[in-house]
Every structure is written in structure tokens, then in C-alpha cells.
Motif scaffolding. Structure first.
Motif, PDB file in Angstrom:
ATOM      1  N   TRP A 125       3.048   8.482  -1.392  1.00 11.27           N
ATOM      2  CA  TRP A 125       3.926   7.312  -1.320  1.00 11.27           C
ATOM      3  C   TRP A 125       3.547   6.449  -0.129  1.00 11.27           C
ATOM      4  CZ3 TRP A 125       8.608   5.641  -3.769  1.00 11.27           C
ATOM      5  CH2 TRP A 125       8.954   6.357  -4.924  1.00 11.27           C
ATOM      6  N   ARG A 126       3.282   7.115   0.989  1.00 14.18           N
ATOM      7  CA  ARG A 126       2.925   6.373   2.195  1.00 14.18           C
ATOM      8  C   ARG A 126       1.590   5.660   2.014  1.00 14.18           C
ATOM      9  NH1 ARG A 126       2.738   8.999   8.314  1.00 14.18           N
ATOM     10  NH2 ARG A 126       1.469   7.380   9.311  1.00 14.18           N
ATOM     11  N   ARG A 127       0.652   6.310   1.361  1.00 12.80           N
ATOM     12  CA  ARG A 127      -0.680   5.728   1.186  1.00 12.80           C
ATOM     13  C   ARG A 127      -0.633   4.538   0.216  1.00 12.80           C
ATOM     14  NH1 ARG A 127      -4.857   6.421  -2.384  1.00 12.80           N
ATOM     15  NH2 ARG A 127      -3.710   8.029  -3.534  1.00 12.80           N
ATOM     16  N   LYS A 128       0.057   4.703  -0.903  1.00 10.81           N
ATOM     17  CA  LYS A 128       0.074   3.661  -1.935  1.00 10.81           C
ATOM     18  C   LYS A 128       1.109   2.573  -1.645  1.00 10.81           C
ATOM     19  CE  LYS A 128      -1.351   6.875  -5.590  1.00 10.81           C
ATOM     20  NZ  LYS A 128      -0.941   7.521  -6.863  1.00 10.81           N
ATOM     21  N   GLY A 129       2.247   2.978  -1.075  1.00  7.29           N
ATOM     22  CA  GLY A 129       3.313   2.029  -0.805  1.00  7.29           C
ATOM     23  C   GLY A 129       4.179   1.762  -2.031  1.00  7.29           C
TER      24      GLY A 129
ATOM     25  N   ARG B  95       4.095  -4.652  -0.102  1.00  7.74           N
ATOM     26  CA  ARG B  95       4.503  -3.254  -0.277  1.00  7.74           C
ATOM     27  C   ARG B  95       5.094  -2.695   1.009  1.00  7.74           C
ATOM     28  NH1 ARG B  95       2.393  -0.184  -4.595  1.00  7.74           N
ATOM     29  NH2 ARG B  95       1.290  -1.468  -6.115  1.00  7.74           N
TER      30      ARG B  95
ATOM     31  N   HIS C  36       5.636   0.993   2.980  1.00  5.03           N
ATOM     32  CA  HIS C  36       5.041   2.331   3.007  1.00  5.03           C
ATOM     33  C   HIS C  36       6.001   3.292   3.704  1.00  5.03           C
ATOM     34  CE1 HIS C  36       1.002   0.835   1.774  1.00  5.03           C
ATOM     35  NE2 HIS C  36       1.484  -0.275   2.323  1.00  5.03           N
TER      36      HIS C  36
ATOM     37  N   SER D 292      13.060   5.686   1.088  1.00  5.36           N
ATOM     38  CA  SER D 292      12.276   4.626   0.448  1.00  5.36           C
ATOM     39  C   SER D 292      13.195   3.577  -0.181  1.00  5.36           C
ATOM     40  CB  SER D 292      11.378   5.233  -0.634  1.00  5.36           C
ATOM     41  OG  SER D 292      10.696   4.231  -1.354  1.00  5.36           O
TER      42      SER D 292
ATOM     43  N   THR E 177      12.682   1.992   7.022  1.00  5.31           N
ATOM     44  CA  THR E 177      11.308   1.520   6.804  1.00  5.31           C
ATOM     45  C   THR E 177      11.046   0.156   7.422  1.00  5.31           C
ATOM     46  OG1 THR E 177      11.896   0.476   4.698  1.00  5.31           O
ATOM     47  CG2 THR E 177      11.106   2.766   4.605  1.00  5.31           C
TER      48      THR E 177
ATOM     49  N   CYS F 297       7.639   4.401  11.298  1.00  7.48           N
ATOM     50  CA  CYS F 297       7.481   3.830   9.949  1.00  7.48           C
ATOM     51  C   CYS F 297       7.756   2.331   9.966  1.00  7.48           C
ATOM     52  CB  CYS F 297       8.429   4.543   8.987  1.00  7.48           C
ATOM     53  SG  CYS F 297       8.377   3.946   7.294  1.00  7.48           S
TER      54      CYS F 297
ATOM     55  N   ASN G 135       5.123  -0.751   8.987  1.00  9.00           N
ATOM     56  CA  ASN G 135       5.361  -1.722   7.917  1.00  9.00           C
ATOM     57  C   ASN G 135       5.470  -3.149   8.443  1.00  9.00           C
ATOM     58  OD1 ASN G 135       5.513  -0.178   5.405  1.00  9.00           O
ATOM     59  ND2 ASN G 135       7.265   0.837   6.352  1.00  9.00           N
TER      60      ASN G 135
ATOM     61  N   ASN H 176       2.032  -4.264   9.238  1.00 14.38           N
ATOM     62  CA  ASN H 176       1.307  -4.452   7.981  1.00 14.38           C
ATOM     63  C   ASN H 176       1.704  -5.760   7.299  1.00 14.38           C
ATOM     64  OD1 ASN H 176      -0.537  -3.232   5.939  1.00 14.38           O
ATOM     65  ND2 ASN H 176       1.285  -3.266   4.655  1.00 14.38           N
TER      66      ASN H 176
END
Length: 378
Positions: free
Chosen positions: A158-162, A171, A173, A180, A209, A236, A240, A243
Motif C-alpha cells: 500500500w505504501r509503495r503503490k499509494g 496518491r 501513501h 488509509s 497521512t 507518513c 506525503n 511527495n
């Protein structure tokens, strides 16, 4: 203080550290098991309080766990079909929580040893080094439940794909143990509610998040301070926010509630149900005695600027479950010296709303998520 467990394999004694993210105590007895163990035998041993340290094929351990799940779920369905009355929804909810806790305890008895470097010395075992390094800080061997390990592996993906969140334009992550933003309706409320006039600053209390802060920054607020008491959530949120490209607009602080100073807008999406959490992730869902909700309301007036607003985003599921009276929340708002400017409602869209086999279906179907726009009483 780290706890240890010990077991005997043949004539050889073994010892390792015990770890549980949910804080579960180690089993009093450890039994080495392998591929010859059946699901019925595993459940019998688990009911007796024995931890089942797996020494067979890793993939067979996953199949055993799935078989145990099916048996427990089938037994629960039969029991509910015969004995559960849905008239007293609060009793149904308490029964549901008790069943979930018992299920988690039994399934948590299947154990996996992780050697130094997060290696699993079992046939067909996957490489879990990256996933475990994001959660655990051990250098020695330790033992965890297979169920927890699978959660760590799933969280890594989940963290990798988002998770796609249209309101952020990208997205989010989620890290392991950080809730989430899968319930998108409350994000729509935040994205659509009218901002206060001259809204230059905002606080995001219990950021998780960081998704709410990102939406506010995307809406044009230039100075935002996000807070969370959990270290993983702070990490986290910072990830995000960077990102999304808003690290200059948003600062993240690790603290229980409010940062220093005042803001034009203060948002909070507290846990929705007043009950005791049983795992780190459940802290985002369950709030014992509504302590975070009450604390936010009581301290909100002191942190709002002269014409500032507080936005409380919360579901009324607790009222439909009989866990909170419908007049409680308006009463707490008034007691805090606040007035309601407006309330914006939206119905949830998740799959359980349409699941008529769910014991809590009547409450879920009636649920409404609401954004309360609050101001200090004049």
C-alpha cells in the motif's frame, strides 16, 4: 522491556524475542508445528492458549491460516444466525467487537520466526526485508504472528503503490499503522465546504497521512501546521506532503493536540466510535469515552483567530449504534462556547452499506458523515 519466549524442539532448547504491534502478550506455551498440522488441530491448540511456531513450508502456513479463518467465520455465521437479535444494536455491536477480538487472538497464535536481517528460514518464504525494515527495529531474531507479518507485507505494498485520492490530485501513501483515507466521502466534504474569509492559516489536528492538510494547501491556504501524537503518522504525513510538493506550506509536528498560536481554520477528523482500540490502526477508528472529540471542542476556541472557524468531520455511526446519544455532540459544542454556522452531510459509499448480511447493516445504512462548521459564540 522486550519479552522473550522459549520452546523445545526435540532435545534442543530455543529462545527468541517476542513482538506484537497490538501489544498482545506472548503465548504461555510454544509448540513447534509443520505441514502435518490441520486447521482443526491448530484451532484446538490455539483455544488452549498455545502459540504455534511454524517450521514447515511458508506458503502452507498461509493456507493453514486461511483455513482457520474460514472455520471461524462459518462458526460465527451459524451462531449469529441462531442467537443474535438485531433489535438492540448496541448489544449487537459489543458482540461483534468481542467476536472480532476472539478471532484475532486465535488467528494470532500462528507464529513465524524472523532471523537477523528479517530473514525467514522456511521453504518458499518470500523476501520481507524491505517491508519489515519499515516497521521493526530489531537486529536479533524475534517471533511475530503470521497474521501481523502479512499485515506488514500488505502495508508495504500500500505504501509503495499509494491510494488514489482525487481531491489531492494524486496518491496518498499510508505507512503501516496509519489509517488509509479509503472512505472518500469525508474528503469531498472538506474539499467543497466554503473557506472562511481571509483564510491564511490552518491547523490539522490528528493529521494521520496528511491528506487533509494537502487538500487545504491545494485549496490555497499558505500556512498549515499539522499535528499527530504518533511518530509513524508524523513520518507518513511528512512523506506525503513532500511527495505532493507542499512542504513549504505545511509543517508537521508531533504533539497530542494543538500547536502554538491561533489559526483562521482548524480541522479535525477524530476517531468516530467511542470504544477501546485493540491495535495501533484502530486508534484512528475508536476513541475511548470520546476523549479526543471532547478535547478538540474544549480547546478549539482558544486557538481560533478572531473570525476563525473549526471544522469537525465526523460520522454519526456512533449514534446509530447506541454508543452516543444524539444530543451529546451538540451539547458538547455548546458547552465549549461554540456555535454551529452550518453542517454539510454526505452518505457513505463503502461496500458494507449494501451488505445485508452484516450484523450492523441497519446502522451502516443510516449513517451520515457530517462536516460541522463551528465558530466561537459571540
Amino acid at each position: 522491556m522486550s519479552q522473550t519466549i522459549s520452546w523445545q524442539d526435540g532435545k534442543q532448547n530455543h529462545m527468541a524475542l517476542w513482538h506484537s504491534e497490538s501489544g498482545a502478550k506472548p503465548p504461555k506455551r510454544i509448540v513447534p508445528v509443520d505441514d502435518t498440522l490441520t486447521a482443526d488441530q491448530a484451532l484446538k491448540l490455539a483455544h488452549e492458549g498455545a502459540g504455534l511456531l511454524w517450521q514447515g513450508d511458508y506458503q502452507n502456513a498461509r493456507q493453514l491460516l486461511q483455513a482457520m479463518m474460514r472455520r471461524l467465520d462459518k462458526k460465527t455465521a451459524r451462531k449469529n444466525g441462531k442467537t443474535v437479535s438485531r433489535e438492540n444494536i448496541r448489544d449487537v455491536f459489543n458482540l461483534y467487537r468481542l467476536g472480532q477480538a476472539q478471532r484475532a487472538r486465535l488467528l494470532g497464535m500462528v507464529l513465524i520466526r524472523l532471523d537477523p536481517g528479517f530473514n525467514i528460514a522456511l521453504r518458499r518464504a518470500p523476501n520481507v526485508q524491505q517491508a519489515c525494515a519499515q516497521v521493526y527495529a530489531y537486529t536479533d531474531a524475534f517471533v511475530v504472528s503470521l497474521r501481523e507479518l502479512l499485515g506488514v507485507i500488505g502495508a508495504f505494498e500500500w505504501r509503495r503503490k499509494g491510494v488514489p485520492v482525487p481531491e489531492t490530485g494524486g496518491r496518498i501513501h499510508p505507512f503501516y499503522g496509519v489509517f488509509s483515507p479509503v472512505r472518500g466521502e469525508y474528503l469531498k466534504l472538506l474539499n467543497q465546504a466554503p473557506l472562511p474569509e481571509s483564510c491564511e492559516t490552518a491547523f490539522d489536528i490528528g493529521t494521520g497521512t496528511g491528506v487533509l492538510s494537502i487538500i487545504l494547501a491545494k485549496r490555497g491556504i499558505k500556512h498549515i501546521v499539522a499535528t499527530d501524537m504518533q511518530e509513524r503518522a508524523v513520518e507518513c504525513a511528512r512523506f506525503n506532503i513532500a511527495n505532493a510538493g507542499y512542504q513549504n506550506e505545511i509543517t508537521v509536528e508531533q504533539r497530542s493536540f494543538f500547536p502554538e498560536g491561533k489559526a483562521d481554520l482548524i480541522v479535525c477528523n477524530p476517531p468516530w466510535l467511542p470504544a477501546k482500540p485493540s491495535s495501533p490502526l484502530e486508534h484512528a477508528v475508536y476513541d475511548p469515552d470520546s476523549s479526543m472529540l471532547k478535547g478538540f471542542l474544549q480547546n478549539l476556541p482558544a486557538h481560533l483567530s478572531r473570525h476563525g472557524q473549526g471544522w469537525l468531520i465526523i460520522s454519526d455511526l456512533a449514534e446509530h449504534l447506541g454508543l452516543r446519544n444524539r444530543e451529546d455532540l451538540p451539547g458538547w459544542i455548546q458547552q465549549a462556547g461554540l456555535t454551529v454556522l452550518e453542517a454539510h452531510d454526505i452518505k457513505p459509499h463503502h461496500a458494507k452499506v449494501a451488505d445485508t448480511t452484516d450484523l450492523l447493516h441497519a446502522a451502516r445504512k443510516a449513517e451520515v458523515t457530517r462536516l460541522w462548521r463551528l465558530a466561537v459564540q459571540v
